[in-house]
Design a protein around this motif. Structure first.
Motif, short mmCIF file in Angstrom:
data_model
loop_
_atom_site.label_atom_id
_atom_site.label_comp_id
_atom_site.label_asym_id
_atom_site.label_seq_id
_atom_site.Cartn_x
_atom_site.Cartn_y
_atom_site.Cartn_z
N GLY A 97 0.82 -1.21 0.00
CA GLY A 97 0.00 0.00 0.00
C GLY A 97 0.85 1.25 0.00
O GLY A 97 0.61 2.19 -0.76
N VAL A 98 1.87 1.29 0.85
CA VAL A 98 2.72 2.47 0.91
C VAL A 98 3.51 2.64 -0.38
O VAL A 98 3.68 3.75 -0.87
CB VAL A 98 3.77 2.36 2.03
CG1 VAL A 98 4.36 3.68 2.36
CG2 VAL A 98 3.24 1.72 3.23
N VAL A 99 4.02 1.52 -0.89
CA VAL A 99 4.95 1.64 -2.01
C VAL A 99 4.22 1.95 -3.32
O VAL A 99 4.69 2.76 -4.10
CB VAL A 99 5.78 0.35 -2.16
CG1 VAL A 99 6.64 0.40 -3.41
CG2 VAL A 99 6.64 0.13 -0.93
N TYR A 100 3.08 1.32 -3.54
CA TYR A 100 2.51 1.37 -4.88
C TYR A 100 1.30 2.29 -5.04
O TYR A 100 0.70 2.33 -6.10
CB TYR A 100 2.15 -0.04 -5.35
CG TYR A 100 3.36 -0.94 -5.44
CD1 TYR A 100 4.35 -0.72 -6.40
CD2 TYR A 100 3.53 -1.98 -4.54
CE1 TYR A 100 5.47 -1.53 -6.46
CE2 TYR A 100 4.65 -2.80 -4.60
CZ TYR A 100 5.62 -2.57 -5.56
OH TYR A 100 6.72 -3.36 -5.62
N VAL B 218 15.79 -1.03 3.91
CA VAL B 218 15.60 -1.14 2.46
C VAL B 218 14.56 -0.12 1.99
O VAL B 218 14.81 0.64 1.05
CB VAL B 218 15.15 -2.57 2.07
CG1 VAL B 218 14.75 -2.61 0.59
CG2 VAL B 218 16.24 -3.57 2.35
N TYR B 219 13.42 -0.10 2.67
CA TYR B 219 12.35 0.80 2.23
C TYR B 219 12.82 2.25 2.29
O TYR B 219 12.64 3.02 1.34
CB TYR B 219 11.11 0.61 3.11
CG TYR B 219 10.02 1.58 2.76
CD1 TYR B 219 9.11 1.31 1.75
CD2 TYR B 219 9.93 2.82 3.42
CE1 TYR B 219 8.13 2.20 1.40
CE2 TYR B 219 8.95 3.74 3.06
CZ TYR B 219 8.05 3.43 2.06
OH TYR B 219 7.10 4.33 1.70
N ASP B 220 13.43 2.61 3.40
CA ASP B 220 13.85 4.00 3.56
C ASP B 220 14.89 4.39 2.52
O ASP B 220 14.85 5.49 1.97
CB ASP B 220 14.40 4.23 4.98
CG ASP B 220 13.29 4.16 6.01
OD1 ASP B 220 12.11 4.20 5.60
OD2 ASP B 220 13.59 4.03 7.22
N MET B 221 15.84 3.49 2.25
CA MET B 221 16.86 3.80 1.26
C MET B 221 16.24 3.97 -0.12
O MET B 221 16.57 4.89 -0.85
CB MET B 221 17.90 2.67 1.21
CG MET B 221 18.87 2.68 2.36
SD MET B 221 19.77 4.24 2.40
CE MET B 221 20.03 4.40 4.15
N PHE C 109 12.94 4.53 -1.01
CA PHE C 109 11.82 5.43 -1.27
C PHE C 109 11.88 6.75 -0.51
O PHE C 109 11.09 7.63 -0.79
CB PHE C 109 10.50 4.72 -0.98
CG PHE C 109 10.30 3.52 -1.86
CD1 PHE C 109 9.93 3.68 -3.20
CD2 PHE C 109 10.53 2.24 -1.39
CE1 PHE C 109 9.77 2.58 -4.02
CE2 PHE C 109 10.36 1.14 -2.21
CZ PHE C 109 9.99 1.31 -3.53
N SER C 110 12.77 6.92 0.46
CA SER C 110 12.89 8.27 1.03
C SER C 110 14.29 8.85 0.91
O SER C 110 14.43 10.05 0.74
CB SER C 110 12.40 8.34 2.49
OG SER C 110 12.27 7.07 3.04
N SER C 111 15.34 8.02 0.96
CA SER C 111 16.68 8.60 0.91
C SER C 111 17.22 8.69 -0.50
O SER C 111 18.32 9.17 -0.72
CB SER C 111 17.66 7.74 1.73
OG SER C 111 17.18 7.60 3.03
N GLN D 77 21.99 1.38 -2.18
CA GLN D 77 22.00 0.85 -0.82
C GLN D 77 20.81 -0.08 -0.58
O GLN D 77 20.93 -1.15 0.00
CB GLN D 77 21.95 2.00 0.20
CG GLN D 77 23.31 2.55 0.55
CD GLN D 77 24.17 1.51 1.27
OE1 GLN D 77 23.92 1.16 2.41
NE2 GLN D 77 25.19 1.02 0.58
N GLY D 78 19.65 0.36 -1.06
CA GLY D 78 18.45 -0.45 -0.91
C GLY D 78 18.62 -1.81 -1.57
O GLY D 78 18.28 -2.84 -0.99
#
Ligand SMILES: Nc1ncnc2c1ncn2[C@@H]1O[C@H](COP(=O)(O)OP(=O)(O)O)[C@@H](O)[C@H]1O
Ligand SMILES: [Mg+2]
Lengths: 361, 313, 298
Positions: B249-252, C255-258, C260-262, C267-268
């Motif tokens: 949900g967050v990603v897509y 992983v997510y932070d690398m 989709f935010s950083s 790195q992710g």
């Protein structure tokens, strides 16, 4: 020819289950495929039905090469061991499913179902679901499903194996009656039960490890088995097999230890007797006891070791010069363990096999 | 007793018999309150209380006013029941972006869950059917990959999936998320259906082929009507699984189409404003309501489904 | 004899193949393709966008010298060992208790399993509230008169991961119990009778006879728990957002932070490849034991 199979081979991966198998079945014939479990009977039947893609060879039904055809187009009906009725459909639905798929007109479907219901006495069952039927009724419906297809070839894969002994005997007769009633209908019937095979078949094909050992009338299979395997497979209790040699000084005789059996009246196939290793087979029911024994060409005395009374008759396990010999006597004859009794049989009724090739001599 | 017997020698035999008769006889006496039972049910009771506690806490907190929460503790029952927090959680609670409560997330989740469940089950049941009954060359290879896929951490496929969705123009849309759920639900559902269809008698399938039914005919007329229980199991796995999803949900999706879980997290963990614990708990409970209803309504089937669905972790 | 045309091999089972297209695409493009793609790009210096300029193992070197990643890995290790041990032990004990032919078995099972129906987000948020030091367990115990009692895992960097562990166990043990219960029920009743006739005490029967017989179920449970451990993400996001500071970070969150935010894709990718590696270490031996040793039939 109704069904003819030429050099049929079928492999599952590396395993060759059927090996260059040839089989010709006459129109209107009742052919039984008999063999122990796992010898490839169902596989052969599935190949004929088109449910398995064969590796090599050809299959003809009614003169038409159907090797690459779909099951529905082969003109066959099939009855399975587990009945394989569609559980969510009524009996009527089960019978009409195939016809609807073939787009048979409604009134024709109704006519065929009525006929099948009459032949198989299942008129009152038509609106029921399979779960509401007994085993015997289910198998009747399964046969009906093949019947309504109006085909010339019926395939049965152990249809009676899931039933208890009494029902099995009843339905056996019913199938035989059905075959007589439907003229020119070929039936190929798979079973591992030799009683079924003997009672139903016009001809029996004995299968072993993917090939046919002997194809003949039941009488021939029983009396003149083509090899040691067939001899041992047919008949219960099974045939007595004694290993020894054939000697030819003057008259041919079979010698095992101190026992000498004259076989001058035995009908040898081919070029007649030759000296050498052999196995002598005599069926338990061809051995006689006491006074009847004296009239037989061969007589001897045996030691009774175990007796198994079965009511109508009694099976006697005895030793003839150290060779095990089973024979059957009338249930009323008094006989006791430890006795020494005279027996006799006619070597002409025996089967003699080559020790090496195990083929009938 | 021996003295009594000595008085009359004839009575000795009878006495021996009556002595046997006097021994244990009939059903062994059982006490309902045995030490074993006290221990067993006591333990189970305490454990049950522990497991129920969070649900209880959610409920009582969501029914209290903020002043009462500040005074008491999480376990104390509400002195004055108010449904204000529920209303607020549903319609007014603020995320970082907007203040129209969880309702938006709820409807998003409905829009995501319904098509995802239908599509994933339709595709997976066909896969399972093809694998069980119409095995074609190479089918097992794809199936093995699929099963391995169930164990690969989603993180590995997260970004490639972003690229795929972008390429086909579905990135950020609800349809894109539906596709993602269909894909990542496929391993476990396919396994579920394959195993089920394999367990059905093969002769039934053969009979249908002799009767002239084809791939689709057998699927719709024979297999589907026989497979209702397994479809219900799949339904349970998918509804709870997709409703509870957070990562995909967050990603897509974009913020305006975030599913309920994401919205809930944003409401509760938003840094602005005063923390309204009662509203938070009402929101949490609201989000958990759908899977809880599915759970309590489905009973034994849920248990049957989890063994398969559990691999989702 | 008119020769028929042989059906083309490609078109045999055509409908089945058409129906399996989604599966084939998923298996090849997403699972195999996606995995290889990520592994490949973990050797690049991709930042905001994926780029194919290879830098060898630089991303991995950087990864393993980042404090946040090291903390994540350490947390995952503690969390993993704790969850594995406690989930198996508690799950088994609960299953054994429920297997005593008790009354209300369904009620007890329903109560123990319902947390599994809830999402990790809901789980995390409710435990965040229960463990809140001002209103939750700590304040209750203090209210009972033990003024110096201190239990605030979510605000104490040293023990925050145990706070998450408590919530995770609450959510998962019901599932493990159900698996174990199925395993126990699958054991032949006669084993129990035989043990009783031989006079073997109950605990010994469990330890030396029943548990070894439950090997398949134990392994299934182990694999399920292990893969869930590696994936842990939502729970942390909801319960602590990785805090206090970076004290409760986990690899999946890294992983997510690398990514989709950083805006540090490389790195992710490297971190997710490490996650993949750790899963393979568990799954491959298992798959080998389950399917490799003996060929399947049927
Ligand atoms: N789908 C299959 N894959 C591999 N081997 C098979 C398959 N079906 C049957 N076999 C093997 O082929 C042999 C013959 O089987 P079958 O024809 O069913 O025997 P039966 O004579 O008892 O009907 C058996 O040894 C069986 O193991
Ligand atoms: Mg068979």
């Amino acid at each position: 020819m109704s069904v003819s199979i030429k050099e049929l081979t079928l492999s599952f991966g590396d395993v060759e289950v059927l090996k260059r198998l040839d089989l010709e079945i006459e129109r209107g014939e009742f052919l039984v495929l008999l063999g122990s479990s796992g010898c490839g009977k169902s596989t052969l039947l599935n190949c004929i039905a088109g449910l398995l893609d064969i590796t090599d060879g050809q299959i003809f039904i009614n003169g038409r090469n159907v090797t690459w055809e779909q099951p529905k187009d082969r003109g066959i009906g099939m009855v399975f061991q587990s009945y394989a009725l569609y559980p969510q459909m009524t009996v009527e639905g089960n019978l009409s499913f195939g016809l609807k798929n073939a787009r048979v007109p409604k009134d024709e479907i109704a006519r065929r179902i009525a006929r099948a219901a009459e032949i198989l006495h299942m008129g009152p069952l038509l609106k029921r679901k399979p779960a509401q039927l007994s085993g015997g009724q289910r198998q009747r419906v399964a046969i009906g499903r093949a019947l309504v297809r109006d085909v010339d070839v019926f395939l049965f894969d152990e249809p009676l194996s899931n039933l208890d002994a009494k029902l099995r005997a009843e339905l056996r007769v019913e199938i035989k009656r059905l075959h007589q009633q439907l003229e020119n209908t070929t039936m190929i019937y798979v079973t591992h039960d030799q009683i079924e095979a003997m009672t139903l078949a016009d001809r029996i094909a004995i299968m072993r490890a993917g090939s046919i050992q002997q194809l003949a009338e039941p009488h021939t299979i029983y009396n003149r088995p083509v090899n040691k395997y067939v001899a041992g497979f047919i008949g219960s209790p099974s045939i007595n097999l004694i290993d020894g040699t054939i000697e030819m000084n003057g008259v041919p005789s079979f010698v095992a230890g101190r026992t000498r059996i004259g076989i001058e009246r035995y009908a040898f196939s081919g070029n007649g007797p030759k000296p050498g290793g052999a196995t002598f087979g005599i069926r338990p029911e061809h051995i006689f006891l006491g006074r009847a024994a004296a009239e037989e060409p061969f007589t001897a005395e045996v030691d009774v070791e175990v007796i198994e009374p079965m009511g109508a008759d009694t099976l006697v396990w005895s030793k003839l010069d150290g060779h095990e010999l089973r024979f059957r006597v009338d249930g009323q004859v008094p006989i006791r363990t430890g006795e020494r009794v005279p027996i006799g049989f006619d070597p002409a009724r025996a089967s003699i096999f080559d020790a090496e090739t195990e083929m009938r001599l | 007793m021996a003295d009594v017997a000595a008085l009359n020698t004839a009575g000795v035999a009878a006495d021996a018999v009556s002595k046997d008769l006097a021994g244990p006889r009939g059903a062994r006496p059982r006490r309902a309150i045995s030490r074993r039972n006290v221990f067993l049910y006591g333990t189970l009771f305490v454990i049950s209380v522990y497991y129920l506690l969070p649900l209880y806490v959610m409920i009582v907190t969501s029914l209290k006013g903020m002043p009462e929460i500040r005074l008491g503790n999480v376990f104390s029952p509400p002195m004055e029941i108010t449904f204000e927090p529920w209303v607020k959680a549903w319609a007014e609670a603020c995320t970082g972006l907007n203040c129209d409560g969880l309702s938006r997330g709820f409807w998003n989740s409905v829009q995501i869950t319904v098509p995802s469940v239908i599509l994933s089950i339709a595709i997976a049941s066909l896969n399972g059917y093809a694998l069980a009954n119409w095995r074609f060359k190479g089918a097992d290879v794809f199936f093995t990959i699929l099963i391995f896929g169930a164990f690969i951490p989603y993180q590995v496929m997260l970004y490639p999936m972003v690229i795929i969705l972008r390429e086909i123009g579905l990135y950020g849309s609800l349809s894109g998320l539906v596709l993602v759920h269909t894909i990542f639900g496929m391993p476990i559902l396919t396994l579920l259906f394959r195993n089920y269809f394999t367990s059905l008698p093969e002769e039934l399938f053969k009979a249908a082929r002799v009767d002239g039914a084809g791939f689709w005919g057998i699927y719709f007329k024979i297999m589907l009507p026989m497979s209702l229980p397994i479809f219900v199991v799949a339904l349970i796995i998918q509804i709870t699984g997709i409703w509870n999803d957070f990562l995909f949900g967050v990603v897509y999706t974009r913020p305006e189409s975030y599913p309920m879980t994401v919205q809930l997290n944003n409401i509760v963990n938003s840094v602005q404003g005063v923390k309204e614990y009662n509203v938070n708990m009402a929101a949490t409970l609201l989000t958990g309501l759908v899977p809880l209803i599915v759970y309590f309504a489905s009973g034994k089937l849920f248990v049957r489904g989890i063994a398969a669905g559990a691999v989702k972790g | 004899m008119p020769q028929q045309r042989r059906p083309n091999q490609l078109f045999r089972n055509l409908h089945a193949k058409v129906a399996a297209i989604p599966m084939i695409l998923t298996a090849t493009i997403v699972f195999v393709g996606g995995t290889l793609w990520t592994v490949l790009y973990s050797f690049t210096s991709s930042g905001l966008l994926p780029r194919l300029n290879f830098v060898g193992l630089a991303q991995y070197e950087r990864l393993w010298s980042t404090r946040r990643w090291l903390v994540s890995v350490e947390n995952l290790a503690i969390f993993g060992v704790g969850k594995m041990v406690f989930a198996l032990v508690i799950g088994f004990v609960l299953a054994a208790l429920l297997d005593q032919k008790i009354r209300f078995e369904n009620t007890f099972r329903t109560i123990l399993l319902y947390p599994f129906a809830l999402s990790f987000i809901v789980t995390g948020l409710v435990w965040q509230w229960i463990l809140n030091p001002d209103f939750g367990v700590q304040s209750v115990v203090r209210g009972l008169g033990w003024e110096s009692f201190s239990f605030d895992p979510l605000y104490n960097p040293d023990i925050v991961i145990y706070g998450i562990l408590i919530a995770a166990l609450w959510q998962t043990t019901g599932l493990v119990m159900c698996l174990m219960l199925a395993g126990l029920r699958g054991i032949d009743e006669d084993i129990w009778k035989a043990a009783r006739v031989d006079g073997i005490p109950m605990w010994k029967t469990y330890l030396f006879i029943v548990i070894p017989m439950m090997r398949p179920v134990l392994i299934t449970a182990l694999v399920i728990i292990a893969t869930a451990i590696v994936k842990v993400y939502d729970l942390v996001v909801a319960q602590t957002s990785g805090g206090p500071g970076i004290a409760s970070e986990v690899p999946a969150k890294y992983v997510y932070d690398m990514m989709f935010s950083s805006q540090n894709l490389g790195q992710g990718f490297a971190a997710s490849t490490m996650m993949l590696l750790s899963v393979l270490i568990v799954v491959i031996p298992w798959a080998y034991l389950e399917f490799g040793g003996r060929k399947r039939h049927g």
